[in-house]
Structures are given as C-alpha cells and as structure tokens.
Design a protein around this motif. Structure first.
Motif, PDB file in Angstrom:
ATOM      1  N   GLN A 148      -9.282  47.502   2.713  1.00  7.77           N
ATOM      2  CA  GLN A 148      -8.351  46.990   3.709  1.00  7.77           C
ATOM      3  C   GLN A 148      -9.006  45.870   4.529  1.00  7.77           C
ATOM      4  O   GLN A 148     -10.228  45.825   4.675  1.00  7.77           O
ATOM      5  N   PRO A 149      -8.211  44.946   5.071  1.00  6.71           N
ATOM      6  CA  PRO A 149      -8.785  43.929   5.955  1.00  6.71           C
ATOM      7  C   PRO A 149      -9.516  44.584   7.119  1.00  6.71           C
ATOM      8  O   PRO A 149      -9.066  45.593   7.664  1.00  6.71           O
ATOM      9  N   ALA A 150     -10.663  44.022   7.492  1.00  8.78           N
ATOM     10  CA  ALA A 150     -11.449  44.594   8.587  1.00  8.78           C
ATOM     11  C   ALA A 150     -10.699  44.467   9.906  1.00  8.78           C
ATOM     12  O   ALA A 150      -9.977  43.491  10.146  1.00  8.78           O
ATOM     13  N   GLU A 151     -10.866  45.481  10.734  1.00  7.31           N
ATOM     14  CA  GLU A 151     -10.258  45.456  12.066  1.00  7.31           C
ATOM     15  C   GLU A 151     -11.255  44.871  13.065  1.00  7.31           C
ATOM     16  O   GLU A 151     -12.466  44.902  12.861  1.00  7.31           O
ATOM     17  N   GLU A 152     -10.731  44.366  14.162  1.00  8.98           N
ATOM     18  CA  GLU A 152     -11.587  43.778  15.195  1.00  8.98           C
ATOM     19  C   GLU A 152     -12.574  44.823  15.717  1.00  8.98           C
ATOM     20  O   GLU A 152     -12.195  45.953  16.035  1.00  8.98           O
ATOM     21  N   GLY A 153     -13.833  44.457  15.740  1.00 13.81           N
ATOM     22  CA  GLY A 153     -14.855  45.367  16.239  1.00 13.81           C
ATOM     23  C   GLY A 153     -15.343  46.375  15.221  1.00 13.81           C
ATOM     24  O   GLY A 153     -16.184  47.218  15.548  1.00 13.81           O
ATOM     25  N   GLN A 154     -14.864  46.309  13.990  1.00 18.11           N
ATOM     26  CA  GLN A 154     -15.293  47.267  12.967  1.00 18.11           C
ATOM     27  C   GLN A 154     -16.768  47.038  12.647  1.00 18.11           C
ATOM     28  O   GLN A 154     -17.170  45.945  12.274  1.00 18.11           O
ATOM     29  N   ARG A 155     -17.575  48.098  12.781  1.00 19.13           N
ATOM     30  CA  ARG A 155     -19.019  47.945  12.633  1.00 19.13           C
ATOM     31  C   ARG A 155     -19.462  47.920  11.180  1.00 19.13           C
ATOM     32  O   ARG A 155     -20.328  47.153  10.797  1.00 19.13           O
ATOM     33  N   LEU A 156     -18.862  48.785  10.345  1.00 19.55           N
ATOM     34  CA  LEU A 156     -19.203  48.844   8.933  1.00 19.55           C
ATOM     35  C   LEU A 156     -18.115  48.165   8.125  1.00 19.55           C
ATOM     36  O   LEU A 156     -16.924  48.489   8.271  1.00 19.55           O
ATOM     37  N   ARG A 157     -18.513  47.232   7.283  1.00 24.12           N
ATOM     38  CA  ARG A 157     -17.540  46.473   6.498  1.00 24.12           C
ATOM     39  C   ARG A 157     -18.044  46.334   5.068  1.00 24.12           C
ATOM     40  O   ARG A 157     -19.250  46.269   4.824  1.00 24.12           O
ATOM     41  N   ALA A 158     -17.118  46.271   4.146  1.00 20.07           N
ATOM     42  CA  ALA A 158     -17.443  46.000   2.746  1.00 20.07           C
ATOM     43  C   ALA A 158     -17.317  44.510   2.515  1.00 20.07           C
ATOM     44  O   ALA A 158     -16.212  43.965   2.492  1.00 20.07           O
ATOM     45  N   VAL A 159     -18.451  43.843   2.356  1.00 21.99           N
ATOM     46  CA  VAL A 159     -18.465  42.400   2.153  1.00 21.99           C
ATOM     47  C   VAL A 159     -19.345  42.091   0.941  1.00 21.99           C
ATOM     48  O   VAL A 159     -20.566  42.277   0.997  1.00 21.99           O
ATOM     49  N   PRO A 160     -18.744  41.666  -0.170  1.00 22.36           N
ATOM     50  CA  PRO A 160     -17.305  41.539  -0.465  1.00 22.36           C
ATOM     51  C   PRO A 160     -16.632  42.912  -0.600  1.00 22.36           C
ATOM     52  O   PRO A 160     -17.306  43.907  -0.809  1.00 22.36           O
ATOM     53  N   GLY A 161     -15.341  42.910  -0.511  1.00 18.54           N
ATOM     54  CA  GLY A 161     -14.545  44.124  -0.643  1.00 18.54           C
ATOM     55  C   GLY A 161     -13.348  44.100   0.270  1.00 18.54           C
ATOM     56  O   GLY A 161     -12.210  44.247  -0.182  1.00 18.54           O
ATOM     57  N   GLU A 162     -13.583  43.901   1.561  1.00 26.04           N
ATOM     58  CA  GLU A 162     -12.482  43.952   2.517  1.00 26.04           C
ATOM     59  C   GLU A 162     -11.450  42.873   2.208  1.00 26.04           C
ATOM     60  O   GLU A 162     -11.778  41.733   1.908  1.00 26.04           O
ATOM     61  N   GLY A 163     -10.194  43.282   2.210  1.00 26.11           N
ATOM     62  CA  GLY A 163      -9.103  42.357   1.962  1.00 26.11           C
ATOM     63  C   GLY A 163      -8.901  41.982   0.512  1.00 26.11           C
ATOM     64  O   GLY A 163      -8.010  41.184   0.203  1.00 26.11           O
ATOM     65  N   GLN A 164      -9.711  42.547  -0.381  1.00 25.42           N
ATOM     66  CA  GLN A 164      -9.578  42.232  -1.810  1.00 25.42           C
ATOM     67  C   GLN A 164      -8.475  43.098  -2.427  1.00 25.42           C
ATOM     68  O   GLN A 164      -8.405  44.300  -2.193  1.00 25.42           O
ATOM     69  N   ASP A 165      -7.630  42.460  -3.213  1.00 23.06           N
ATOM     70  CA  ASP A 165      -6.513  43.161  -3.863  1.00 23.06           C
ATOM     71  C   ASP A 165      -6.978  43.665  -5.229  1.00 23.06           C
ATOM     72  O   ASP A 165      -6.779  43.001  -6.243  1.00 23.06           O
ATOM     73  N   VAL A 166      -7.613  44.824  -5.229  1.00 23.67           N
ATOM     74  CA  VAL A 166      -8.093  45.437  -6.464  1.00 23.67           C
ATOM     75  C   VAL A 166      -7.231  46.665  -6.747  1.00 23.67           C
ATOM     76  O   VAL A 166      -7.336  47.667  -6.042  1.00 23.67           O
ATOM     77  N   PRO A 167      -6.351  46.617  -7.742  1.00 24.07           N
ATOM     78  CA  PRO A 167      -5.483  47.771  -8.015  1.00 24.07           C
ATOM     79  C   PRO A 167      -6.309  48.992  -8.423  1.00 24.07           C
ATOM     80  O   PRO A 167      -7.198  48.910  -9.275  1.00 24.07           O
ATOM     81  N   LEU A 168      -6.001  50.125  -7.804  1.00 26.52           N
ATOM     82  CA  LEU A 168      -6.646  51.390  -8.147  1.00 26.52           C
ATOM     83  C   LEU A 168      -5.770  52.187  -9.102  1.00 26.52           C
ATOM     84  O   LEU A 168      -4.545  52.163  -8.996  1.00 26.52           O
TER      85      LEU A 168
END
Length: 336
Positions: A148-168
């Motif tokens: 999911q797109p990172a939220e403001e102030g989010q400390r842990l993030r998946a970079v790359p990963g956040e906001g990526q449209d990868v079908p599960l």
C-alpha cells in the motif's frame, strides 16, 4: 470438441534438472522456454519455490523471475509460488516491488503456505520455525499492507514495494487455500497437476464464498494441468515415464534429477505405485494432438477454469518445447 474454446493458457516451469545435466543448463533452458512460449501466445510464465530438491533449479525464485522477465518482453512473469512462511513479508514486498519497478505491469505473486521442502530444510531457511503455516493469513495481510502507499509519518516502509501494483494469488491444494482466497477476494490457483484430490470441492467453496475486493470483483480460478504432447500417443507415453519415475522417487524418499524416459516403466510398477500415479497425475493430457485436445476439453468442461497453468516435466528440452508448440496449436493460441 472441434469448436471448443479454451481459457487462457499459462506455463508453470519447475526448471527441471535432468539426469546428465546441471542447474546452469536448466536455467538456460528456462530462459529459452520462456521466449518460446511467449512467441506461442501463452499468458503467464510462473516459477515455483522448492528447496533441497536436486531436480529443481528455481529455489531462488525471485532471482529467476527477474532473469525470465529480462529475457522476454510481453508475457506476465511470476511466482507459482513463493512459500510465504519461509520469508518475512517485508522481504517479499521488496523483492517483488523491485521486480515490478523493473518490469511494470508484468509481475505476479502467487503465495503458498507449505514450506516447499522438508522440515529440516525449512528450519535452515528460517533459522527458526516460529514463522509457520498457521500464521499464513496474517502474513498475507501484512504483505498486502507493505504494497500500500506509505502513510505520512510511517516509520517502516517497503522501498521498493510501497504503491506497487503487484497482483497477489493464493495457491493451494485444499479447502484452506480456497477459503482464504475467497475471504480476501484474491484469485485462486489450485495445484491439480499433482494434488487433485480436493479439486472439485475447493473450486466450489471458493466460488460460493468469494468476497469482492479492491483487486478482484469476481472469482478467478486457475488450475494446474500436466501436458506431455508428441506426434503420437506412444511417443508421448514414453516421454511421460520421466515424471512417473520422478513421482515414485519422491514419494519413496529418493528425490533426484528428472530421470530419462524408460519406455514400459509404468508396467513394471506394483499396483500401489500405479494407483498413486493414477491419482496424483489424473489431471494430465498425454498423447498426440488429437488426444491432448480431447483430454483438455474434458477437463475444461468439467471444471470451467478461468485459466489453466500447464507444466510439462519432460527430460529432453527440445521435446518439451515441441510439447508446448503442439499444445498451442491444439488450443488455437497466437503463433509467431
């Protein structure tokens, strides 16, 4: 049967290591097969995570997926699947976020809850068995959150990963996976190519209990299927003795490289071994183009899959490529 319309066909490549060969040759063959089936019009090309298996070269699944995506141009490429209990969800989000950043719109992520190996190897992979199959639903939800797109102030993030449209996708061979896929509103891939026992029940449960989600508004079922096609039934039956030997070896605790064909092998087996093969490999089409068309048509009519993912465990690489070409011609795929 001549007017049968087939659903999209995809490929599950276990990157088999044949007797007399090695993993370098197998991975080279994987890239060659991917380009081949892309030209034939297949929809997806998936790799599977297995460990401590001398006959399978795709243990580092995301690495191989990257190589396949680089070697092709249009076919979707993905995991069928990643065994999520072996990994931290953040790691998988980063890996597949990276793949999707490199090859936008072409990457799929199928998820399974089995270890893909024996428990000793699972312990070596994880260093602990604390992350196990019982936590699979929570791991899937955590993985979704990392994308999911990172939220403001989010400390842990998946970079790359956040906001990526990868079908599960949820993979499974039991009612458990069907129920989870339905609850989460995700597409469901059933392992009918080697574990068909609960096929009809799992499809029914999934379709009847499916809850729409942001990813998917209606059920989507992909079914595994074995195809070994050749010019004649006899030739195909000879080629099929490789997967028969491999199954018997695996089920008797002797996993190894994919054996060379042994014509007449099935007839040498005792009744219990024959019954095991008949059950495990019941979702198969082995034969000439006409035989494959009939068997595949019967399978589609019986289960109405939205997609079929085909695996062809054939010892000889050229014979495996020829099998997929015959299948493409039978199914009326785009040939180039």
């Amino acid at each position: 049967m001549a007017d049968m319309t087939f659903p999209p066909l995809s490929v599950l490549d276990l990157s088999p290591v044949p007797e007399g060969s090695d993993v370098s040759a197998s991975l080279t063959h994987t890239l060659d097969l991917a380009r081949h089936v892309e030209a034939l019009g297949f929809h997806r090309y998936w790799m599977a995570e297995h460990h401590n298996m001398p006959g399978i070269a795709s243990a580092a699944t995301s690495v191989v997926i990257g190589a396949v995506a680089a070697a092709t141009a249009t076919i979707r490429v993905g995991a069928g699947g990643i065994m999520l209990p072996n990994h931290a969800p953040l790691q998988i989000a980063e890996q597949f976020g990276t793949l999707n950043a490199l090859y936008p719109g072409r990457i799929d992520l199928g998820l399974g809850r089995a270890p893909g190996t024996d428990m000793a190897t699972a312990r070596a992979l994880r260093r602990t068995l604390q992350g196990d199959a019982d936590g699979f639903p929570q791991d899937v939800l955590e993985l979704q959150a990392w994308f999911q797109p990172a939220e403001e102030g989010q400390r842990l993030r998946a970079v790359p990963g956040e906001g990526q449209d990868v079908p599960l996708w949820i993979l499974g061979s039991s009612l458990y996976g069907a129920q989870l896929a339905a609850q989460l509103g995700l597409p469901y891939a059933f392992s009918s190519h080697f574990a068909p026992g609960e096929l009809a029940n799992a499809i029914q449960v999934y379709r009847q209990t499916f809850q729409p989600s942001a990813q998917l508004d209606q059920p989507k079922v992909m079914l595994g299927y074995n195809v070994i096609a050749a010019e004649t039934d006899d030739e195909a039956c000879d080629l099929a003795t490789s997967i028969q030997q491999a199954f018997v070896n695996l089920r008797t605790g002797r996993p190894g490289k994919l054996p060379a064909p042994r014509p007449g092998y099935y007839e040498t087996l005792d009744p219990a071994a024959r019954a095991m093969l008949d059950q495990a490999l019941s979702c198969s089409a082995v034969g000439s183009p006409g035989t494959v068309r009939i068997r595949l048509s019967e399978f589609v009519q019986a289960h109405q899959p939205d997609e079929i993912i085909v695996t062809s465990q054939i010892w000889d690489h050229d014979a495996r490529k020829r099998s997929y070409r015959i299948l493409a011609e039978v199914a009326g795929l785009r040939l180039s």
